[in-house]
Write a protein that holds these residues in place. Structure first.
Motif, short mmCIF file in Angstrom:
data_model
loop_
_atom_site.label_atom_id
_atom_site.label_comp_id
_atom_site.label_asym_id
_atom_site.label_seq_id
_atom_site.Cartn_x
_atom_site.Cartn_y
_atom_site.Cartn_z
N GLU A 1 0.83 -1.20 0.00
CA GLU A 1 0.00 0.00 0.00
C GLU A 1 0.87 1.25 0.00
O GLU A 1 0.55 2.24 -0.67
N HIS A 2 1.96 1.20 0.76
CA HIS A 2 2.87 2.34 0.81
C HIS A 2 3.48 2.61 -0.58
O HIS A 2 3.59 3.77 -1.01
N GLN A 3 3.86 1.55 -1.27
CA GLN A 3 4.45 1.71 -2.60
C GLN A 3 3.43 2.19 -3.63
O GLN A 3 3.78 2.87 -4.59
N LEU A 4 2.16 1.86 -3.41
CA LEU A 4 1.14 2.23 -4.38
C LEU A 4 0.62 3.66 -4.19
O LEU A 4 0.34 4.35 -5.18
N ASP A 5 0.50 4.11 -2.96
CA ASP A 5 -0.04 5.46 -2.77
C ASP A 5 0.71 6.30 -1.75
O ASP A 5 0.29 7.41 -1.40
N GLY A 6 1.81 5.76 -1.25
CA GLY A 6 2.61 6.53 -0.30
C GLY A 6 2.06 6.57 1.10
O GLY A 6 2.61 7.24 1.98
N SER A 7 0.97 5.86 1.35
CA SER A 7 0.35 5.90 2.68
C SER A 7 1.18 5.13 3.69
O SER A 7 1.85 4.15 3.36
N VAL A 8 1.15 5.60 4.93
CA VAL A 8 1.81 4.91 6.04
C VAL A 8 0.75 4.70 7.10
O VAL A 8 0.48 5.58 7.93
N ARG A 9 0.10 3.54 7.05
CA ARG A 9 -1.01 3.30 7.97
C ARG A 9 -0.49 3.18 9.40
O ARG A 9 -1.09 3.68 10.33
N ASN A 10 0.62 2.48 9.58
CA ASN A 10 1.26 2.37 10.87
C ASN A 10 2.76 2.50 10.67
O ASN A 10 3.29 2.08 9.64
N PRO A 11 3.48 3.08 11.63
CA PRO A 11 4.86 3.49 11.40
C PRO A 11 5.91 2.38 11.43
O PRO A 11 7.03 2.58 10.99
N ILE A 12 5.62 1.21 11.99
CA ILE A 12 6.62 0.17 12.15
C ILE A 12 6.97 -0.45 10.79
O ILE A 12 6.09 -0.93 10.08
N ARG A 13 8.23 -0.43 10.43
CA ARG A 13 8.66 -0.99 9.16
C ARG A 13 9.25 -2.40 9.31
O ARG A 13 9.20 -3.20 8.40
N GLU A 14 9.84 -2.67 10.47
CA GLU A 14 10.45 -3.98 10.71
C GLU A 14 10.11 -4.45 12.11
O GLU A 14 10.19 -3.68 13.08
N VAL A 15 9.74 -5.72 12.24
CA VAL A 15 9.30 -6.26 13.52
C VAL A 15 10.48 -6.51 14.45
O VAL A 15 11.49 -7.08 14.05
N ASP A 16 10.33 -6.07 15.68
CA ASP A 16 11.25 -6.44 16.75
C ASP A 16 10.63 -7.68 17.39
O ASP A 16 9.62 -7.60 18.10
N THR A 17 11.23 -8.86 17.14
CA THR A 17 10.62 -10.12 17.57
C THR A 17 10.52 -10.23 19.09
O THR A 17 9.58 -10.84 19.61
N VAL A 18 11.48 -9.65 19.78
CA VAL A 18 11.43 -9.68 21.25
C VAL A 18 10.24 -8.86 21.75
O VAL A 18 9.46 -9.32 22.59
N LEU A 19 10.08 -7.66 21.21
CA LEU A 19 8.95 -6.83 21.59
C LEU A 19 7.63 -7.49 21.22
O LEU A 19 6.64 -7.40 21.96
N ALA A 20 7.59 -8.14 20.06
CA ALA A 20 6.36 -8.80 19.61
C ALA A 20 5.94 -9.88 20.60
O ALA A 20 4.75 -10.05 20.90
N LYS A 21 6.90 -10.63 21.13
CA LYS A 21 6.59 -11.66 22.13
C LYS A 21 6.06 -11.04 23.41
O LYS A 21 5.15 -11.58 24.05
N ILE A 22 6.64 -9.90 23.80
CA ILE A 22 6.16 -9.19 24.98
C ILE A 22 4.72 -8.73 24.75
O ILE A 22 3.86 -8.83 25.62
N GLY A 23 4.45 -8.22 23.54
CA GLY A 23 3.10 -7.78 23.20
C GLY A 23 2.11 -8.92 23.28
O GLY A 23 0.98 -8.75 23.79
N TYR A 24 2.50 -10.08 22.79
CA TYR A 24 1.63 -11.27 22.86
C TYR A 24 1.32 -11.61 24.32
O TYR A 24 0.17 -11.94 24.66
N THR A 25 2.32 -11.52 25.17
CA THR A 25 2.12 -11.83 26.59
C THR A 25 1.16 -10.85 27.24
O THR A 25 0.29 -11.24 28.02
#
Length: 339
Positions: free
Chosen positions: A38-62
């Motif tokens: 979507e960003h490449q098609l219209d330049g939109s940035v729906r949410n700012p995170i471009r790359e997942v921090d796997t450690v943070l993602a696990k914390i979020g799941y918890t």
């Protein structure tokens, strides 16, 4: 000699076919994140995170599943003493397709995949949605939905503070949840695009603005970008079927996968329910009322958190439980009550 010619021709055909497939292999394209496309098609940035921090993602799941977590120097505390996110939200897909949103389909799909039948929308694909707290949620939360409608972070904070009778998240907690959502975002492969549709996404930078707009419209037609919530009033006593036109088999599924999800052994709430005849008779005695003990009332209005009793029952909007499904539930209660 002829065999050599035929064999050579076949080899050339196979080589050519493999080269064509390699050239038009869309596996890399299908693995792209929907947000990036979507960003490449219209330049939109729906949410700012471009790359997942796997450690943070696990914390979020918890945090989502247990209500609190610890991270580096932060010692987490419960977001809510009463609820965790999965009391109301599934984490997995809960419809047969990304464009389906009928409660009938949801009941079938959640039953087949051993998921609860819940009043809130699944977190599956939430990172890619455009709107939250749609339509009638303003009736319950008023001006609070103004900032939460178009921003996922604000929607999460509203849910943490008010929906869960809890508190606003700390920055690191919200960041962790957002990284979890990012880790489960939709990929192009999830949209079930055809080979031709995927091929059209090759070399996006070379497409004209009109071509990009057309492709973006096609891509966004493949998934639900927001789930509408319509609040219905309690059904008029003169229009209630009282189970006569309900499917008790479906009603049993709803009772087990919805009601007992919170009420079995009073897991979330003070009201303990099971398949007991006395429980069913309690509901049946109040079936034609407009009180919290009437299924026709409680399903559509739920209850509100009050001082001394922060646990409350969220309502089921029309899109999460239809009137027919409500009649199915009543039919099962009637059967269980043996009246």
């Amino acid at each position: 000699m002829w065999k050599k010619i035929v064999g050579g021709t076949v080899l050339l055909l196979i080589t050519g076919l493999l080269a064509f497939v390699k050239k038009h292999d869309t596996s890399k394209i299908s693995a792209l994140s929907l947000a990036e496309v979507e960003h490449q098609l219209d330049g939109s940035v729906r949410n700012p995170i471009r790359e997942v921090d796997t450690v943070l993602a696990k914390i979020g799941y918890t945090i989502i599943t247990e209500g609190k977590a610890e991270y580096k120097g932060y010692k987490g505390k419960l977001v809510s003493s009463y609820f965790v996110c999965t009391d109301c939200h599934n984490l997995e897909q809960e419809y047969s397709s990304l464009t389906e949103h009928s409660p009938e389909d949801k009941l079938v799909y959640t039953t087949e995949h051993n998921l609860p039948f819940l009043p809130a929308s699944s977190f599956y694909g939430i990172y890619n949605r455009k709107q939250f707290y749609t339509k009638d949620y303003v009736k319950k939360y008023g001006e609070l939905v103004n900032d939460a409608r178009d921003t996922l972070e604000n929607a999460v904070q509203l849910c943490a503070k008010y929906c869960s009778s809890g508190r606003y998240l700390e920055d690191w907690e919200l960041d962790a949840i957002m990284h979890y959502f990012k880790s489960t975002e939709l990929k192009l492969k999830d949209l079930k695009l055809s080979h031709q549709e995927l091929s059209a996404l090759e070399n996006l930078e070379r497409l004209s603005s009109d071509q990009k707009e057309a492709i973006l419209k096609k891509v966004r037609s493949k998934f639900t970008q927001s789930y509408i919530a319509t609040f219905l009033p309690a059904m008029d006593v003169n229009k209630r079927g009282y189970g006569e036109n309900g499917n008790a088999e479906n009603g049993k599924l709803i009772y087990e996968k919805s009601c007992l999800h919170c009420h079995d052994n009073a897991r979330v709430t003070y009201l303990d329910l099971d398949h007991d005849k006395l429980d069913a008779q309690m509901f049946w005695r109040n079936i034609n009322n407009y009180t919290d003990k009437s299924l026709y009332q409680i399903i559509r209005y739920g209850t509100y958190p009050i001082a001394g009793r922060k646990q409350y029952m969220p309502l089921y909007p029309e899109e999460k439980m239809s009137n027919q499904q409500l009649e199915d539930l009543v039919a099962y209660i009637k059967e269980l009550a043996a009246v």
